[in-house]
Design a protein around this motif. Structure first.
Motif, PDB file in Angstrom:
ATOM      1  N   THR A   1       9.718   7.037   0.704  1.00  0.00           N
ATOM      2  CA  THR A   1      10.783   6.640  -0.212  1.00  0.00           C
ATOM      3  C   THR A   1      10.747   5.121  -0.356  1.00  0.00           C
ATOM      4  OG1 THR A   1      12.364   6.499   1.619  1.00  0.00           O
ATOM      5  CG2 THR A   1      12.233   8.595   0.414  1.00  0.00           C
ATOM      6  N   PRO A   2      11.241   4.583  -1.457  1.00  0.00           N
ATOM      7  CA  PRO A   2      11.159   3.135  -1.664  1.00  0.00           C
ATOM      8  C   PRO A   2      11.753   2.306  -0.535  1.00  0.00           C
ATOM      9  CG  PRO A   2      11.721   4.209  -3.723  1.00  0.00           C
ATOM     10  CD  PRO A   2      11.759   5.272  -2.662  1.00  0.00           C
ATOM     11  N   ASP A   3      12.856   2.769   0.050  1.00  0.00           N
ATOM     12  CA  ASP A   3      13.485   1.979   1.109  1.00  0.00           C
ATOM     13  C   ASP A   3      12.596   1.850   2.342  1.00  0.00           C
ATOM     14  OD1 ASP A   3      14.406   4.896   1.223  1.00  0.00           O
ATOM     15  OD2 ASP A   3      14.888   4.206   3.245  1.00  0.00           O
ATOM     16  N   GLN A   4      11.659   2.776   2.519  1.00  0.00           N
ATOM     17  CA  GLN A   4      10.754   2.710   3.669  1.00  0.00           C
ATOM     18  C   GLN A   4       9.690   1.623   3.514  1.00  0.00           C
ATOM     19  OE1 GLN A   4       9.731   7.017   3.498  1.00  0.00           O
ATOM     20  NE2 GLN A   4      10.331   7.071   5.651  1.00  0.00           N
ATOM     21  N   LEU A   5       9.572   1.050   2.335  1.00  0.00           N
ATOM     22  CA  LEU A   5       8.553   0.033   2.084  1.00  0.00           C
ATOM     23  C   LEU A   5       8.963  -1.344   2.579  1.00  0.00           C
ATOM     24  CD1 LEU A   5       7.638   0.878  -1.633  1.00  0.00           C
ATOM     25  CD2 LEU A   5       6.433   1.629   0.429  1.00  0.00           C
ATOM     26  N   TYR A   6      10.242  -1.550   2.840  1.00  0.00           N
ATOM     27  CA  TYR A   6      10.744  -2.906   3.041  1.00  0.00           C
ATOM     28  C   TYR A   6      11.120  -3.194   4.491  1.00  0.00           C
ATOM     29  CZ  TYR A   6      11.016  -3.139  -2.032  1.00  0.00           C
ATOM     30  OH  TYR A   6      10.697  -3.132  -3.369  1.00  0.00           O
TER      31      TYR A   6
ATOM     32  N   PRO B   1       0.807  -1.229   0.000  1.00  0.00           N
ATOM     33  CA  PRO B   1       0.000   0.000   0.000  1.00  0.00           C
ATOM     34  C   PRO B   1       0.836   1.273   0.000  1.00  0.00           C
ATOM     35  CG  PRO B   1      -0.948  -1.608   1.500  1.00  0.00           C
ATOM     36  CD  PRO B   1       0.382  -2.167   1.057  1.00  0.00           C
ATOM     37  N   GLY B   2       2.082   1.177   0.463  1.00  0.00           N
ATOM     38  CA  GLY B   2       2.946   2.353   0.493  1.00  0.00           C
ATOM     39  C   GLY B   2       3.397   2.825  -0.871  1.00  0.00           C
ATOM     40  N   LEU B   3       3.222   2.003  -1.899  1.00  0.00           N
ATOM     41  CA  LEU B   3       3.639   2.413  -3.242  1.00  0.00           C
ATOM     42  C   LEU B   3       2.905   3.674  -3.698  1.00  0.00           C
ATOM     43  CD1 LEU B   3       3.834  -1.105  -4.920  1.00  0.00           C
ATOM     44  CD2 LEU B   3       5.753   0.471  -4.575  1.00  0.00           C
ATOM     45  N   LEU B   4       1.648   3.804  -3.309  1.00  0.00           N
ATOM     46  CA  LEU B   4       0.891   5.010  -3.663  1.00  0.00           C
ATOM     47  C   LEU B   4       1.555   6.248  -3.070  1.00  0.00           C
ATOM     48  CD1 LEU B   4      -1.581   6.424  -4.874  1.00  0.00           C
ATOM     49  CD2 LEU B   4      -2.858   5.801  -2.808  1.00  0.00           C
TER      50      LEU B   4
END
Length: 251
Positions: A58-63, A47-50
Motif C-alpha cells: 500500500t502507498p503508506d508502506q513506501l514511506y 522500487p516499491g511503487l511497482l
C-alpha cells in the motif's frame, strides 16, 4: 571539510550514510561535516511503487521519516536547493540560506517526462509515481481481457523493472483466472529484450514459456489514445486495450 549532499532519495541517503561511516573519526574530530538538503522530510522507497501497482504493497508502506534513515551525525535539513553557484562552491535554498561546501554531491534523482512523447500521458499508465501506481492497480483489477502492451523508453530508473513487471502481469492475470483472455506484449528499443545482456539471455526463453510476446527495435514515437494504437519510429503500429509505459526520464 564540508560535504554537501543535495537530495534525500535512495542515492543521496546511501551516499551520505556510507561517507559518514567511512569518515567517523574525522567527523568526531570536527574535521569533516556532512550536510544533507532535501525538499521533503519523508523518504519514499521508490522500487516499491511497482508492488503498489500489483496490490502487494500500500502507498503508506513506501514511506519512512527521512531523518530516521540517516546516521545521527548528518546535519539533515528540509530546505530545497533553488540555485547552484559552482564558481563559488555554494548553493542557495528555498529559505534563502547559503550553504558553502568543499565537496558537493547532487543526488536529486530522475523525473518522468511522458509529455515528451505525443499521446503517451493520455494513452498509457505507469508505475513511477504513487498516483500512477494506484491508478494502474485499479486498471488491472478492472481489466477483463484483451491486449496489454508495455512500451519502454531508455534510460530509466530501476533497469530491470520492465521485465519484472511483465512477469508480474502474467502472474496477476493467472491468479485472477483470466490469463487465457489476456495477450501480453512487450516492446523494447534495442535489438534484444533488455539492454543488459545476461538479463536478456535469461528473460527471452522465460517470456516464451509464459506466452509473453515481444518486439525489439521498437523505439516509441507516438500514441493514438483514441484508437488505442502505439507507433514506433521503425514503423510498427500496435493496437492495445491497456498500455503500460516506461516513460522517458530526465535528470
Amino acid at each position: 571539510m564540508r560535504i554537501l549532499v543535495v537530495g534525500g532519495g535512495t542515492g543521496g541517503t546511501i551516499l551520505a550514510n556510507n561517507l559518514t561511516r567511512r569518515l567517523t573519526s574525522e567527523i568526531r574530530a570536527g574535521r569533516v561535516r556532512i550536510t544533507m538538503l532535501s525538499d521533503s522530510d519523508r523518504h519514499m522507497y521508490q522500487p516499491g511503487l511497482l508492488y503498489v501497482a500489483f496490490g502487494q504493497m500500500t502507498p503508506d508502506q513506501l514511506y519512512r521519516d527521512q531523518a530516521s534513515m540517516l546516521e545521527p551525525s548528518i546535519d539533515f535539513q528540509v530546505d530545497a536547493v533553488t540555485e547552484f553557484h559552482f564558481d563559488k562552491n555554494q548553493v542557495k535554498t528555498q529559505s534563502g540560506k547559503i550553504h558553502k561546501y568543499d565537496i558537493l554531491a547532487i543526488a536529486t534523482g530522475a523525473r518522468i517526462v511522458p509529455q515528451e512523447v505525443p499521446g503517451l500521458s493520455e494513452g498509457s499508465e505507469n508505475f513511477f509515481t504513487e498516483e500512477g501506481a494506484v491508478r494502474l492497480h485499479r486498471r488491472l483489477r478492472e481489466f477483463q481481457g484483451g491486449t496489454v502492451a508495455m512500451v519502454v523508453s531508455i534510460p530509466h530508473k530501476c533497469p530491470v523493472a520492465p521485465v519484472e513487471a511483465m512477469f508480474m502481469l502474467h502472474d496477476f492475470f493467472k491468479a485472477r483466472g483470466i490469463r487465457d483472455k489476456v495477450k501480453l506484449r512487450y516492446h523494447y528499443p534495442t535489438n534484444r529484450v533488455h539492454a543488459t545482456s545476461n538479463v536478456a539471455q535469461w528473460a527471452k526463453p522465460e517470456f516464451d514459456k509464459a506466452g509473453i510476446e515481444y518486439e525489439t527495435l521498437f523505439n516509441l514515437k507516438e500514441v493514438d489514445p483514441v484508437n488505442k494504437i502505439v507507433h514506433s519510429e521503425e514503423g510498427s503500429a500496435v493496437k492495445y486495450d491497456l498500455l503500460i509505459s516506461i516513460p522517458p526520464h530526465r535528470g
